[in-house]
Design a protein around this motif. Structure first.
Motif, PDB file in Angstrom:
ATOM      1  N   ILE A 125       3.065  12.232   1.827  1.00  0.00           N
ATOM      2  CA  ILE A 125       3.317  12.921   3.187  1.00  0.00           C
ATOM      3  C   ILE A 125       4.770  13.192   3.404  1.00  0.00           C
ATOM      4  O   ILE A 125       5.605  12.157   2.868  1.00  0.00           O
ATOM      5  CB  ILE A 125       2.867  12.043   4.370  1.00  0.00           C
ATOM      6  N   SER A 126       5.202  14.301   3.725  1.00  0.00           N
ATOM      7  CA  SER A 126       6.662  14.528   4.041  1.00  0.00           C
ATOM      8  C   SER A 126       6.797  14.870   5.538  1.00  0.00           C
ATOM      9  O   SER A 126       5.868  14.663   6.254  1.00  0.00           O
ATOM     10  CB  SER A 126       6.996  15.885   3.291  1.00  0.00           C
ATOM     11  N   GLU A 127       8.114  14.680   5.929  1.00  0.00           N
ATOM     12  CA  GLU A 127       8.629  14.911   7.231  1.00  0.00           C
ATOM     13  C   GLU A 127       8.154  13.764   8.039  1.00  0.00           C
ATOM     14  O   GLU A 127       7.335  13.277   8.276  1.00  0.00           O
ATOM     15  CB  GLU A 127       7.958  16.298   7.796  1.00  0.00           C
ATOM     16  N   SER A 128       9.488  13.201   8.620  1.00  0.00           N
ATOM     17  CA  SER A 128       9.723  12.033   9.005  1.00  0.00           C
ATOM     18  C   SER A 128       8.770  11.872  10.368  1.00  0.00           C
ATOM     19  O   SER A 128       7.945  10.652  10.554  1.00  0.00           O
ATOM     20  CB  SER A 128      11.159  11.515   9.207  1.00  0.00           C
ATOM     21  N   GLU A 146       0.699  -1.159   0.086  1.00  0.00           N
ATOM     22  CA  GLU A 146       0.158  -0.011   0.005  1.00  0.00           C
ATOM     23  C   GLU A 146       0.783   1.323  -0.073  1.00  0.00           C
ATOM     24  O   GLU A 146       0.327   2.211  -0.403  1.00  0.00           O
ATOM     25  CB  GLU A 146      -0.806   0.108   1.130  1.00  0.00           C
ATOM     26  N   PHE A 147       2.119   1.160   0.558  1.00  0.00           N
ATOM     27  CA  PHE A 147       2.621   2.218   0.864  1.00  0.00           C
ATOM     28  C   PHE A 147       4.104   2.283  -0.144  1.00  0.00           C
ATOM     29  O   PHE A 147       4.712   1.263  -0.202  1.00  0.00           O
ATOM     30  CB  PHE A 147       3.405   2.412   2.357  1.00  0.00           C
ATOM     31  N   THR A 148       4.470   3.589  -0.562  1.00  0.00           N
ATOM     32  CA  THR A 148       5.478   3.868  -1.180  1.00  0.00           C
ATOM     33  C   THR A 148       6.625   4.698  -0.671  1.00  0.00           C
ATOM     34  O   THR A 148       5.890   5.994  -0.119  1.00  0.00           O
ATOM     35  CB  THR A 148       5.517   4.194  -2.658  1.00  0.00           C
ATOM     36  N   VAL A 149       7.707   4.448  -0.195  1.00  0.00           N
ATOM     37  CA  VAL A 149       8.664   5.352   0.377  1.00  0.00           C
ATOM     38  C   VAL A 149       9.582   5.813  -0.624  1.00  0.00           C
ATOM     39  O   VAL A 149       9.964   4.929  -1.216  1.00  0.00           O
ATOM     40  CB  VAL A 149       9.258   4.565   1.569  1.00  0.00           C
ATOM     41  N   TYR A 150       9.927   7.193  -0.702  1.00  0.00           N
ATOM     42  CA  TYR A 150      11.055   7.763  -1.533  1.00  0.00           C
ATOM     43  C   TYR A 150      12.202   8.243  -0.386  1.00  0.00           C
ATOM     44  O   TYR A 150      11.621   9.040   0.794  1.00  0.00           O
ATOM     45  CB  TYR A 150      10.668   8.956  -1.872  1.00  0.00           C
ATOM     46  N   GLY A 151      13.094   7.501  -0.860  1.00  0.00           N
ATOM     47  CA  GLY A 151      14.269   7.853   0.326  1.00  0.00           C
ATOM     48  C   GLY A 151      15.874   8.033  -0.259  1.00  0.00           C
ATOM     49  O   GLY A 151      15.864   7.662  -1.448  1.00  0.00           O
ATOM     50  N   ASN A 152      16.530   7.756   0.714  1.00  0.00           N
ATOM     51  CA  ASN A 152      18.027   7.838   0.078  1.00  0.00           C
ATOM     52  C   ASN A 152      19.036   6.988   1.145  1.00  0.00           C
ATOM     53  O   ASN A 152      18.581   7.338   2.404  1.00  0.00           O
ATOM     54  CB  ASN A 152      18.816   9.214  -0.190  1.00  0.00           C
ATOM     55  N   PHE A 153      19.776   6.169   0.997  1.00  0.00           N
ATOM     56  CA  PHE A 153      20.402   5.362   2.043  1.00  0.00           C
ATOM     57  C   PHE A 153      21.217   6.231   3.226  1.00  0.00           C
ATOM     58  O   PHE A 153      21.587   5.694   4.193  1.00  0.00           O
ATOM     59  CB  PHE A 153      21.176   4.232   1.291  1.00  0.00           C
ATOM     60  N   ASN A 154      21.509   7.271   2.688  1.00  0.00           N
ATOM     61  CA  ASN A 154      22.323   8.162   3.593  1.00  0.00           C
ATOM     62  C   ASN A 154      21.534   8.964   4.482  1.00  0.00           C
ATOM     63  O   ASN A 154      21.880   9.474   5.674  1.00  0.00           O
ATOM     64  CB  ASN A 154      23.349   9.158   2.919  1.00  0.00           C
ATOM     65  N   LYS A 213      14.964  17.620  -6.188  1.00  0.00           N
ATOM     66  CA  LYS A 213      14.512  19.484  -6.523  1.00  0.00           C
ATOM     67  C   LYS A 213      13.935  19.455  -8.023  1.00  0.00           C
ATOM     68  O   LYS A 213      13.770  20.264  -8.603  1.00  0.00           O
ATOM     69  CB  LYS A 213      15.840  20.076  -6.617  1.00  0.00           C
ATOM     70  N   SER A 214      13.623  18.055  -8.687  1.00  0.00           N
ATOM     71  CA  SER A 214      13.054  18.044 -10.005  1.00  0.00           C
ATOM     72  C   SER A 214      11.583  18.047  -9.793  1.00  0.00           C
ATOM     73  O   SER A 214      11.196  18.108  -8.767  1.00  0.00           O
ATOM     74  CB  SER A 214      13.188  16.552 -10.452  1.00  0.00           C
ATOM     75  N   ALA A 215      10.883  18.656 -11.096  1.00  0.00           N
ATOM     76  CA  ALA A 215       9.433  19.079 -10.793  1.00  0.00           C
ATOM     77  C   ALA A 215       8.818  17.867 -10.345  1.00  0.00           C
ATOM     78  O   ALA A 215       7.708  17.828  -9.733  1.00  0.00           O
ATOM     79  CB  ALA A 215       9.193  19.473 -12.544  1.00  0.00           C
ATOM     80  N   ASP A 216       9.169  16.610 -11.035  1.00  0.00           N
ATOM     81  CA  ASP A 216       8.421  15.380 -10.577  1.00  0.00           C
ATOM     82  C   ASP A 216       8.533  15.162  -8.927  1.00  0.00           C
ATOM     83  O   ASP A 216       7.390  14.721  -8.640  1.00  0.00           O
ATOM     84  CB  ASP A 216       8.937  14.394 -11.294  1.00  0.00           C
ATOM     85  N   TYR A 217       9.403  15.172  -8.589  1.00  0.00           N
ATOM     86  CA  TYR A 217       9.605  14.952  -6.974  1.00  0.00           C
ATOM     87  C   TYR A 217       8.979  16.209  -6.290  1.00  0.00           C
ATOM     88  O   TYR A 217       8.227  15.928  -5.411  1.00  0.00           O
ATOM     89  CB  TYR A 217      11.152  14.788  -6.516  1.00  0.00           C
ATOM     90  N   LEU A 218       9.106  17.428  -6.895  1.00  0.00           N
ATOM     91  CA  LEU A 218       8.637  18.419  -6.093  1.00  0.00           C
ATOM     92  C   LEU A 218       6.856  18.288  -6.183  1.00  0.00           C
ATOM     93  O   LEU A 218       6.390  18.963  -5.267  1.00  0.00           O
ATOM     94  CB  LEU A 218       8.825  19.781  -6.607  1.00  0.00           C
ATOM     95  N   ALA A 219       6.650  17.747  -6.985  1.00  0.00           N
ATOM     96  CA  ALA A 219       4.920  17.710  -7.222  1.00  0.00           C
ATOM     97  C   ALA A 219       4.385  16.446  -5.871  1.00  0.00           C
ATOM     98  O   ALA A 219       3.186  16.738  -5.718  1.00  0.00           O
ATOM     99  CB  ALA A 219       4.652  16.702  -8.324  1.00  0.00           C
ATOM    100  N   ILE A 220       5.310  15.932  -5.490  1.00  0.00           N
ATOM    101  CA  ILE A 220       4.975  14.950  -4.217  1.00  0.00           C
ATOM    102  C   ILE A 220       5.523  15.442  -2.871  1.00  0.00           C
ATOM    103  O   ILE A 220       5.136  15.078  -1.775  1.00  0.00           O
ATOM    104  CB  ILE A 220       5.063  13.351  -4.521  1.00  0.00           C
ATOM    105  N   ASN A 221       6.564  16.223  -3.083  1.00  0.00           N
ATOM    106  CA  ASN A 221       7.101  16.794  -1.798  1.00  0.00           C
ATOM    107  C   ASN A 221       7.443  18.043  -2.082  1.00  0.00           C
ATOM    108  O   ASN A 221       8.728  18.325  -2.644  1.00  0.00           O
ATOM    109  CB  ASN A 221       8.300  15.938  -1.146  1.00  0.00           C
TER     110      ASN A 221
END
Length: 205
Positions: A66-69, A4-12, A43-51
């Motif tokens: 949803i943003s902010e952990s 149900e959930f999709t997480v956008y992140g970075n390993f660092n 900072k891409s347009a696609d990503y800024l559309a969700i965050n």
């Protein structure tokens, strides 16, 4: 069971680690999307559309992004029924912890960021002093097995990544024995792993 959930992140990212850690410990399947922070994907347009803040993590659940952990952890606790407050009083206590931890432990993250990502070393004396003060306060407040008593909660999940990589902040965790023991207890829980073992470095699912 489909994710149900999709997480956008970075390993660092320690904030992104909180979200993946929650889902791992909760046994909840999720899709993961790696965000190339060095390449500026956040900072891409696609990503800024969700965050709109252009940061990681982002949690997408249905039509909601949803943003902010801390907000994401609270949302996941409500949706999954895990690691959140069991009544209104406990929910308020956990919200207090999230706010307090974000304040007193942030210098620990900043000490890591300056050292690992080549920030302004001139700031380190102040940052290191603030990190030591925050960890000393955290050590004093760890009276029980977990942050809010006997049960692991989103407060523990929120704090864990900052302590997990504390050596990258040039801090000797043995100076804070309650924090060191708490980190070991969290790590012993089902689904818990250290950040670099937990976090994907590419898309999953």
């Amino acid at each position: 069971m489909s994710a149900e959930f999709t997480v956008y992140g970075n390993f660092n990212s320690q904030p992104a680690t909180r979200v993946v850690l929650f889902l791992s410990m909760a046994g909840v399947p999720f899709t993961y999307r790696h965000v190339d922070l060095r390449g500026g994907q956040q900072k891409s347009a696609d990503y800024l559309a969700i965050n709109r803040f252009g940061r990681v993590p982002t949690l997408v659940h249905g039509d909601l992004s949803i943003s902010e952990s801390g907000v994401i952890l609270t949302y996941l606790a409500e949706k999954t029924g895990q690691f959140g407050g069991r009544d209104e009083q406990e929910k308020v206590r956990l919200a207090e912890w999230l706010s307090w931890l974000a304040d007193v432990l942030l210098p620990v993250q900043r000490a890591r960021a300056v050292r690992k990502f080549h920030g302004d070393a001139n700031a380190l004396p102040w940052i290191d002093a603030a990190a030591a003060s925050g960890l000393a306060q955290f050590d004093r407040h760890l009276a029980g097995p977990f942050i809010e008593g006997e049960r692991l909660s989103i407060a523990d999940i929120f704090a864990f990544p900052w302590i997990d990589l504390v050596e990258e902040s040039n801090i000797d965790i043995a100076t804070y024995p309650n924090v060191q023991a708490w980190h070991a207890r969290v790590l012993a829980q089902p689904g818990a792993k250290r950040q670099m073992a937990l976090m994907p470095q590419q898309d999953v699912g």
